[in-house]
Design an enzyme around this catalytic site. Sequence first.
Site, PDB file in Angstrom:
ATOM      1  N   SER A   1     -10.751   3.161  -4.352  1.00 29.83           N
ATOM      2  CA  SER A   1     -10.041   4.207  -3.626  1.00 29.83           C
ATOM      3  C   SER A   1     -10.065   5.475  -4.460  1.00 29.83           C
ATOM      4  CB  SER A   1      -8.599   3.788  -3.347  1.00 29.83           C
ATOM      5  OG  SER A   1      -7.957   4.715  -2.499  1.00 29.83           O
ATOM      6  N   GLU A   2     -10.378   6.598  -3.827  1.00 30.43           N
ATOM      7  CA  GLU A   2     -10.666   7.814  -4.588  1.00 30.43           C
ATOM      8  C   GLU A   2      -9.462   8.402  -5.310  1.00 30.43           C
ATOM      9  OE1 GLU A   2     -11.017   9.134  -0.136  1.00 30.43           O
ATOM     10  OE2 GLU A   2     -11.283   7.320  -1.314  1.00 30.43           O
TER      11      GLU A   2
END
Length: 517
Positions: free
Chosen positions: A339-340
């Site tokens: 997840s960024e």
Amino acid sequence: MNGLYKVPGLLSRFNGVHVRKSVGNLFNHQISTSTRLNVKIYDSPAEAVEDIPDGSKLLVGGFGLCGIPENLIGALLKKGTADLTVVSNNAGVDDFGLGLLLRNKQIKRMISSYVGENAEFERQFLSGELEVELTPQGTLAERIRAGGAGIPAFFTPTAYGTLIHEGTAPIKYNSSGEVDLVSETREEREFDGVNYIMEKAITGDYSLIKGWKADKHGNVVFRKTAMNFNLPMGKASPTTICEVEEIVDELDPQYVHLPSIYVKRLIKGDNYQKRIERLTLTHPQTSEHKKSDAALMRERIVKRAALEFKDGMYANLGIGMPMLASNYLPPGITLHLQSENGVLGLGPFPKPGEEDADLINAGKETVTVVKGASYFSSDESFAMIRGGHIDLTILGAMQVSKYGDLANWMIPGKLVKGMGGAMDLVSSYKTKVVVTMEHTAKNGDHKILSSCKLPLTGKGVVDMIITELGVFEVDKEKGLILTEIADGVEVEEVVLRTGSDFEVSPDLKPMGSADNL
């Protein structure tokens, strides 16, 4: 061999032991034993921000509401500091975080990647009350990292061929809804056959960040996904003001995230609300209700998307349908979800009572992690993404062109959510990009077109399109090739509902599904 060995203030025979002893003694005398600290610890957030003048440029950490310096923001709100330029991934929500400064009209310009669900942010931008420089999330993180590292500019593949590259992204509207100010055109260059644009570094006058723990020397540790933008922002201003939940005498040096050299002011925050933007929980399974036609359609899409997962793959899944695909992971497959906002190894949503405000995904939803997970800053996260270390990204779209152009971040003058991390996620030629979406818009308009009509997220970046009607492979020279078709669907229907010509594969197959494994 005898001789003379000269050290300032010391003359000794070069006879080994005596020289080493003398030099050692000399160096011992030169080591400072001063207790003077680089950081000043303040009693209140009001004192820590007291000298921030109107017109300042502030770097403000956090992602959504996770890891925001809520006490420092509250102090600025009370102080009334105005005409601010604020660099932050987003602006909180209407009634919390930076949203409070927006509502109080203290911010002149936002430099952000995402407007999100902050209705006041979007309203002020579209009405011309606020300047907004929308920047891809990974580019924003790298511009800040570069600023702290003394690098004036860099080249990135992110946003090539988009409004950001062309210098036509709206920054300010007038009261009539017309664009009054646009972004600067980016210099472009080709390296090894790949196109890049140049981005300039970002620094601030002050950085306002939130840590978990700090010691009296100014060393800081962050907790889980609350590290996000706080770490790079803490390095990119001459005056970093950090609020933490606890101040201890000394941290273990090997666990320090932000060294004391960067931190000038420190406070212990009080009464943290640590709001959760999207509380998302795993509930016990109950008897299934009859699913709607729309739910069954989405399920068909995500079950096909799940077939793209391969054992050991690193993947980034967008919110909505892309993330649902992980529920249909084929048996025997291990998938590492990134997840960024700074986590590798996403797990399921937490059970009631186990949620953690410091652990969210890029959709601001509460999550858990699996064994072997890791946390890191936003700039590190996008180094993984932009560097091609992510094998697969699945995301949604408003429009896709026959040659793989993608549009999914704005409708000019009407809807401005921001690009978030999408431009970065599709920027590496090493990453397979799959779009999952309904074949047409709710009003029947085509979403698969000869060329996109909306502003692009990426040019020629999509490799596969999965809809309820079938699967298209994207050939960057030939265009679309229909390779799979859903049960009960004829090619003629696909032709009618597609706004572009396409080839039909001679090996056209029934649309696959994770149910068939």
